[in-house]
Design a protein around this motif. Structure first.
Motif, PDB file in Angstrom:
ATOM      1  N   LEU A   1       0.822  -1.202   0.000  1.00  0.00           N
ATOM      2  CA  LEU A   1       0.000   0.000   0.000  1.00  0.00           C
ATOM      3  C   LEU A   1       0.861   1.259   0.000  1.00  0.00           C
ATOM      4  O   LEU A   1       0.568   2.233  -0.695  1.00  0.00           O
ATOM      5  CB  LEU A   1      -0.938  -0.027   1.214  1.00  0.00           C
ATOM      6  N   THR A   2       1.960   1.240   0.760  1.00  0.00           N
ATOM      7  CA  THR A   2       2.856   2.397   0.820  1.00  0.00           C
ATOM      8  C   THR A   2       3.480   2.674  -0.543  1.00  0.00           C
ATOM      9  O   THR A   2       3.583   3.837  -0.962  1.00  0.00           O
ATOM     10  CB  THR A   2       3.965   2.163   1.868  1.00  0.00           C
ATOM     11  N   THR A   3       3.877   1.634  -1.257  1.00  0.00           N
ATOM     12  CA  THR A   3       4.465   1.796  -2.593  1.00  0.00           C
ATOM     13  C   THR A   3       3.464   2.431  -3.545  1.00  0.00           C
ATOM     14  O   THR A   3       3.802   3.354  -4.297  1.00  0.00           O
ATOM     15  CB  THR A   3       4.939   0.431  -3.146  1.00  0.00           C
ATOM     16  N   ILE A   4       2.236   1.965  -3.516  1.00  0.00           N
ATOM     17  CA  ILE A   4       1.184   2.521  -4.383  1.00  0.00           C
ATOM     18  C   ILE A   4       0.933   3.979  -4.029  1.00  0.00           C
ATOM     19  O   ILE A   4       0.848   4.840  -4.913  1.00  0.00           O
ATOM     20  CB  ILE A   4      -0.101   1.683  -4.279  1.00  0.00           C
ATOM     21  N   HIS A   5       0.825   4.269  -2.741  1.00  0.00           N
ATOM     22  CA  HIS A   5       0.604   5.639  -2.285  1.00  0.00           C
ATOM     23  C   HIS A   5       1.746   6.559  -2.745  1.00  0.00           C
ATOM     24  O   HIS A   5       1.500   7.646  -3.283  1.00  0.00           O
ATOM     25  CB  HIS A   5       0.467   5.673  -0.756  1.00  0.00           C
ATOM     26  N   LYS A   6       2.976   6.123  -2.560  1.00  0.00           N
ATOM     27  CA  LYS A   6       4.128   6.942  -2.954  1.00  0.00           C
ATOM     28  C   LYS A   6       4.176   7.137  -4.471  1.00  0.00           C
ATOM     29  O   LYS A   6       4.493   8.230  -4.956  1.00  0.00           O
ATOM     30  CB  LYS A   6       5.430   6.307  -2.471  1.00  0.00           C
ATOM     31  N   PHE A   7       3.876   6.090  -5.226  1.00  0.00           N
ATOM     32  CA  PHE A   7       3.873   6.192  -6.687  1.00  0.00           C
ATOM     33  C   PHE A   7       2.838   7.207  -7.147  1.00  0.00           C
ATOM     34  O   PHE A   7       3.137   8.094  -7.950  1.00  0.00           O
ATOM     35  CB  PHE A   7       3.613   4.816  -7.297  1.00  0.00           C
ATOM     36  N   GLU A   8       1.623   7.107  -6.639  1.00  0.00           N
ATOM     37  CA  GLU A   8       0.552   8.012  -7.054  1.00  0.00           C
ATOM     38  C   GLU A   8       0.809   9.456  -6.651  1.00  0.00           C
ATOM     39  O   GLU A   8       0.373  10.377  -7.328  1.00  0.00           O
ATOM     40  CB  GLU A   8      -0.787   7.559  -6.463  1.00  0.00           C
ATOM     41  N   ASN A   9       1.509   9.658  -5.556  1.00  0.00           N
ATOM     42  CA  ASN A   9       1.745  11.010  -5.056  1.00  0.00           C
ATOM     43  C   ASN A   9       3.088  11.594  -5.496  1.00  0.00           C
ATOM     44  O   ASN A   9       3.474  12.665  -5.047  1.00  0.00           O
ATOM     45  CB  ASN A   9       1.616  11.043  -3.536  1.00  0.00           C
ATOM     46  N   GLY A  10       3.797  10.868  -6.355  1.00  0.00           N
ATOM     47  CA  GLY A  10       5.019  11.388  -6.926  1.00  0.00           C
ATOM     48  C   GLY A  10       6.209  11.411  -6.001  1.00  0.00           C
ATOM     49  O   GLY A  10       7.161  12.155  -6.235  1.00  0.00           O
ATOM     50  N   ILE A  11       6.171  10.618  -4.950  1.00  0.00           N
ATOM     51  CA  ILE A  11       7.299  10.596  -4.009  1.00  0.00           C
ATOM     52  C   ILE A  11       8.002   9.241  -3.990  1.00  0.00           C
ATOM     53  O   ILE A  11       8.839   8.987  -3.136  1.00  0.00           O
ATOM     54  CB  ILE A  11       6.846  10.981  -2.581  1.00  0.00           C
ATOM     55  N   ALA A  12       7.703   8.404  -4.982  1.00  0.00           N
ATOM     56  CA  ALA A  12       8.274   7.053  -5.017  1.00  0.00           C
ATOM     57  C   ALA A  12       9.699   7.048  -5.542  1.00  0.00           C
ATOM     58  O   ALA A  12      10.401   6.074  -5.376  1.00  0.00           O
ATOM     59  CB  ALA A  12       7.412   6.132  -5.876  1.00  0.00           C
ATOM     60  N   GLY A  13      10.132   8.119  -6.193  1.00  0.00           N
ATOM     61  CA  GLY A  13      11.443   8.090  -6.828  1.00  0.00           C
ATOM     62  C   GLY A  13      11.351   7.258  -8.083  1.00  0.00           C
ATOM     63  O   GLY A  13      11.116   7.773  -9.154  1.00  0.00           O
ATOM     64  N   ASN A  14      11.500   5.975  -7.957  1.00  0.00           N
ATOM     65  CA  ASN A  14      11.365   5.043  -9.078  1.00  0.00           C
ATOM     66  C   ASN A  14      10.649   3.796  -8.595  1.00  0.00           C
ATOM     67  O   ASN A  14      10.766   3.414  -7.444  1.00  0.00           O
ATOM     68  CB  ASN A  14      12.738   4.641  -9.623  1.00  0.00           C
ATOM     69  N   ILE A  15       9.914   3.176  -9.504  1.00  0.00           N
ATOM     70  CA  ILE A  15       9.366   1.851  -9.224  1.00  0.00           C
ATOM     71  C   ILE A  15       9.926   0.919 -10.294  1.00  0.00           C
ATOM     72  O   ILE A  15      10.309   1.368 -11.374  1.00  0.00           O
ATOM     73  CB  ILE A  15       7.823   1.818  -9.198  1.00  0.00           C
ATOM     74  N   SER A  16       9.976  -0.343 -10.004  1.00  0.00           N
ATOM     75  CA  SER A  16      10.533  -1.289 -10.974  1.00  0.00           C
ATOM     76  C   SER A  16       9.559  -1.465 -12.138  1.00  0.00           C
ATOM     77  O   SER A  16       8.349  -1.240 -12.012  1.00  0.00           O
ATOM     78  CB  SER A  16      10.811  -2.634 -10.310  1.00  0.00           C
ATOM     79  N   LEU A  17      10.109  -1.886 -13.249  1.00  0.00           N
ATOM     80  CA  LEU A  17       9.287  -2.138 -14.421  1.00  0.00           C
ATOM     81  C   LEU A  17       8.285  -3.247 -14.145  1.00  0.00           C
ATOM     82  O   LEU A  17       7.120  -3.159 -14.546  1.00  0.00           O
ATOM     83  CB  LEU A  17      10.168  -2.502 -15.617  1.00  0.00           C
TER      84      LEU A  17
END
Length: 102
Positions: A42-58
């Motif tokens: 859930l934290t990864t999804i939240h960070k991705f959607e809010n632009g604070i994830a840096g990068n996510i894997s392909l």
């Protein structure tokens, strides 16, 4: 249409996260629903959607595309190329790599 070449990689990741949120909402899914269906935290999804994830894997991004029913858009990102007569060898086999002469 937006010229994506003007964006840095982190800006593109933020843009994809924001677009993913729009698709998720349109699919009537919560972040928790996406997390449960994808196995992604859930934290990864939240960070991705809010632009604070840096990068996510392909692979993470591909799983997220599947959850919102957009996996077929990969064909638009990198479509299959038609056979190139320039890459065929004399024995009608496709070249595996390109070598530059020295």
């Amino acid at each position: 249409m937006v010229d994506l070449y003007e964006y840095s990689t982190p800006e593109l990741v933020r843009l994809l996260g924001a677009r993913f949120r729009e698709y998720r909402i349109r699919c009537n899914l919560t972040q928790k629903d996406v997390s449960e269906q994808s196995g992604i935290g859930l934290t990864t999804i939240h960070k991705f959607e809010n632009g604070i994830a840096g990068n996510i894997s392909l692979s993470t991004f591909i799983v997220l595309l599947k959850v919102v029913g957009q996996i077929n858009t990969i064909d638009h990102i990198l479509p299959e190329l038609p056979e190139s007569p320039y890459l065929m060898r004399k024995d009608d086999k496709k070249a595996q790599r390109v070598r530059h002469s020295k």
